[in-house]
Enzyme design. Structure first.
Site, PDB file in Angstrom:
ATOM      1  N   HIS B  83      -7.388  -5.694 -12.146  1.00 43.06           N
ATOM      2  CA  HIS B  83      -6.926  -5.189 -10.844  1.00 43.06           C
ATOM      3  C   HIS B  83      -5.861  -4.110 -10.975  1.00 43.06           C
ATOM      4  CE1 HIS B  83      -8.148  -9.273  -8.849  1.00 43.06           C
ATOM      5  NE2 HIS B  83      -9.172  -8.617  -9.333  1.00 43.06           N
ATOM      6  N   ILE B  90      -1.816  -0.596  -8.424  1.00 46.06           N
ATOM      7  CA  ILE B  90      -2.088  -2.028  -8.489  1.00 46.06           C
ATOM      8  C   ILE B  90      -2.864  -2.448  -7.250  1.00 46.06           C
ATOM      9  CG2 ILE B  90      -1.051  -4.327  -8.686  1.00 46.06           C
ATOM     10  CD1 ILE B  90       1.564  -2.731  -9.542  1.00 46.06           C
ATOM     11  N   CYS B  91      -3.954  -3.144  -7.492  1.00 48.43           N
ATOM     12  CA  CYS B  91      -4.736  -3.633  -6.368  1.00 48.43           C
ATOM     13  C   CYS B  91      -4.355  -5.086  -6.119  1.00 48.43           C
ATOM     14  CB  CYS B  91      -6.217  -3.492  -6.694  1.00 48.43           C
ATOM     15  SG  CYS B  91      -7.291  -4.219  -5.477  1.00 48.43           S
ATOM     16  N   LEU B  92      -3.417  -5.267  -5.220  1.00 43.88           N
ATOM     17  CA  LEU B  92      -2.898  -6.609  -4.966  1.00 43.88           C
ATOM     18  C   LEU B  92      -2.723  -6.729  -3.459  1.00 43.88           C
ATOM     19  CD1 LEU B  92      -1.581  -9.242  -6.101  1.00 43.88           C
ATOM     20  CD2 LEU B  92       0.581  -8.006  -6.171  1.00 43.88           C
TER      21      LEU B  92
END
Ligand SMILES: [Zn+2]
Ligand SMILES: [Zn+2]
Ligand SMILES: [Zn+2]
Ligand SMILES: [Zn+2]
Lengths: 518, 152
Positions: B83, B90-92
């Site tokens: 991610h 950041i893919c959060l």
């Protein structure tokens, strides 16, 4: 279009003002232009039988709603369902939105497991807590860290309490910046409680409330499969139509918004009768992918096929006369005009080459490109001609207005031009799409009828289009002729569309691609 | 600024005490902070590495989430994770508009990212990393992440 007729329309006329879209009627009947409240005018009386005829095969039932109707309808449903569930309106609204306005499913689910349904919709346990801010001793706001005494605070039933100021900032961020309304959650981390309208009424300023309600109405329409916003820019209406997604390969649900815009309820693109949505999508994709190959076609100049002098197209009509050698030819196929409309000549039909011509792969690919270009050429040409027709009409209209006094005609009397122009636009729109339709059509015993209908409409359109290029001074005298040609165009369009729609409904068309995979 | 008191308190707090593996590298103003994180267990993917995060705060923080990216300059590497894009994005979901709650803070974000690394066993980038990292010049807040399933 004769190449020298241009000067006729060039004498300092700027074209302002668009069409007056008649919004006097909600009917979809395409013959409606002929119904005039001025009976003395004898506007196409011969078409009365068509106008009053029952629904045509390509027409669908629909209704148009303004924002206030939608709000009212929404409120009515909230009241009804609220009474059944025994929930206050603001909670009912949240429940209905969560159930995407499926009343039956909501009521059924609620009767079985009320707690579950409330929990899932973000309402938690029932029990009315009045929406009001309060001051709490020793309070520190977890968002802004303010702790001064007397700080106003607010919490929904979940108990996550923040200062009112932070709550306001949070709501305005969600509504104004993120365009959210129906599904705004409590600011608390991981809390899924939905902010109800009572909370909103209490906390946010009036201008934001308006935006909130606008967004709610928007969500309502977005949530309902049988409602769609009119895609015209700045239009405030929504259209209701019962045609389902699964029906779209058998019907082309074309609707007319109260703003005058015709569009397809299935895909919300502009009116694309008679071509089903799936083919429209495929065709547009293909045109986009092949745009370079096809670019040369939309050029505005060509050479006369006889004397090679350059001809510029400045009107919609495809009947060209070379200024130099007087050769009359068709702009689309470059063939001799006099042969158009005779039984053996077909400008609209693509002649498949015999099998022996296309044995190797290269020849095959050349042939498939040729076939595509045949249809694309005609498709693009009608699109462009429609624009040119409109330009020329706007110029003519301006001139007519100036001429009204000298010709002794009243404003009402020159409306036949407007009617003719609108018919022309609509017919060209239809013709354009018949070529995309034909591209995907596999030959069977029905294609010939289709091509004949296409040709007849095309000829009717070119004949009407040509009228607009007459000197303006002659137009008054041509009124009756023009009205006849207009109603003939409309009639041809109805015939073509009815035939196509009937066969589509019955599944009688065979396509050379799988329409179900589009 | 809307929540200067809030950032002031956070600032005081992070200079005072932070969970193990998380430390302040630079936090002098209320616009941009740098935080260092280490993965504490012996995850071979991140052993002996210190990663640096940059936090950007808009004037609407903490109503709006901060922008958080991994540094890739100054000798720092972007940790490998399904991610985390190689450009440091950041893919959060907690950093997105939907997942963010204004009661989150710098410390809790650092902890979430730390635990996201701790639990990871996959030595890989997001499937669209190459395309995304090369094309994407936008700032993280303008990116509409499609959140990869959160079981990693
Ligand atoms: Zn809550
Ligand atoms: Zn606060
Ligand atoms: Zn409209
Ligand atoms: Zn459609």
């Amino acid at each position: 279009m004769s190449a020298d007729s241009e000067d006729e329309f060039m004498s300092g006329m700027s074209s302002e003002g668009g069409f007056e879209d008649g919004n006097e009627s909600d009917s979809v009947s395409f013959g409606e232009e002929f119904e005039d409240d001025e009976p003395a005018l004898d506007f196409g009386l011969h078409d009365k039988d068509i106008t009053s005829a029952p629904k045509k095969p390509y027409e669908v039932d629909f209704d148009v709603f303004g924002p206030r109707d939608i709000q009212k309808y929404q409120d009515k449903q909230i009241d009804e369902v609220g009474a059944i569930l025994g929930q206050p309106p603001e909670s009912t609204a949240i429940l209905l939105r969560h159930a995407r306005w499926n009343k039956e499913r909501l009521i059924e689910g609620y009767m079985d497991h009320p707690e579950d349904v409330l929990e899932k919709a973000g309402l938690g346990l029932a029990g009315a807590v009045p929406a009001k801010t309060m001051v709490v001793d020793g309070f520190v706001c977890d968002i802004c860290c303010e702790d001064e005494p007397g700080l106003e605070t607010y919490a929904m039933k979940c108990g996550h309490r923040y200062c009112a100021e932070c709550y306001r900032h949070y709501l305005s961020q969600k509504i104004r910046e993120e365009g959210e309304a129906a599904r705004i959650q409590c600011p608390g981390d991981g809390c899924s409680r939905i902010v109800d309208s009572k909370t909103l009424e209490l906390l946010v300023e009036d201008d934001l409330k308006d935006r909130y309600h606008e967004l709610l109405t928007r969500t309502y329409v977005d949530d309902k499969d049988n409602l769609k916003w009119c895609p015209a820019p700045n239009c405030i209406y929504a259209v209701e139509c019962g045609v389902k997604k699964r029906d779209l390969n058998r019907i082309v649900p074309t609707v007319r918004c109260d703003c005058g815009h015709y569009f397809c309820f299935g895909c919300t693109l502009n009116d694309h009768l008679p071509t089903p949505c799936a083919l429209v999508k495929m065709w547009l994709k293909k045109c986009e992918d092949d745009s370079e190959t096809a670019n040369w076609i939309s050029a505005n100049t060509k050479e006369c096929p006889r004397c090679n002098s350059t001809i510029e197209k400045n009107g919609g009509c495809n009947h060209m006369t070379c200024r130099k050698c007087k050769n009359e030819f068709c702009w689309i196929c470059m063939g001799v005009w006099s042969e158009h409309g005779t039984s053996w000549y077909n400008c609209n039909r693509y002649e498949e080459k015999s099998g022996s011509d296309a044995r190797d792969a290269q020849a095959k690919s050349r042939q498939s490109l040729e076939r595509y270009l045949h249809y694309y050429n005609r498709y693009a040409n009608h699109e462009q001609s429609a624009k040119l027709d409109k330009d020329i009409y706007l110029k003519t209209e301006k001139k007519m207005t100036n001429l009204q006094s000298s010709s002794g005609m009243s404003w009402i009397e020159v409306q036949f031009l407007d009617t003719a122009s609108q018919a022309l636009q609509q017919c060209r729109q239809t013709l354009k799409w018949t070529y995309a339709f034909a591209y995907y059509l596999a030959r069977n015993n029905l294609t010939e009828i289709f091509e004949d209908n296409q040709k007849d409409l095309e000829m009717a359109v070119e004949n009407l289009s040509e009228m607009f290029e007459k000197p303006t001074s002659e137009l008054a005298a041509l009124k009756v002729d023009m009205m006849d040609k207009t109603s003939y165009c409309n009639k041809r369009r109805i015939i073509l569309l009815s035939d196509t729609a009937e066969n589509l409904k019955n599944g009688s068309w065979k396509f050379n691609i799988d329409i179900n995979t589009a | 600024m809307f929540a200067s008191k809030r950032l002031g308190k956070e600032l005081a707090k992070i200079h005072d005490k932070l969970p193990p593996g998380i430390s302040v590298a630079k936090a002098e103003d209320l616009q941009e902070w740098q935080m260092d994180i280490k993965v504490l267990d012996d995850n071979p993917l991140y052993r002996d590495e210190t990663y640096r995060l940059t936090f950007h705060f808009s004037s609407k923080y903490p109503i709006e989430p901060p922008e958080v990216t991994f540094n890739r300059t100054g000798g720092f590497k972007v940790p490998i994770h399904p991610h985390i894009y190689s450009n440091g994005f950041i893919c959060l979901d907690l950093l997105g508009k939907q997942g963010w709650s204004p009661v989150q803070n710098v410390e809790s974000v650092c902890m979430s990212i730390q635990s996201m690394l701790t639990g990871n066993t996959k030595n890989e980038r997001p499937p669209d990393d190459e395309e995304f990292s090369s094309r994407n010049t936008k700032r993280p807040r303008d990116v509409n992440f499609y959140y990869h399933d959160n079981d990693v």
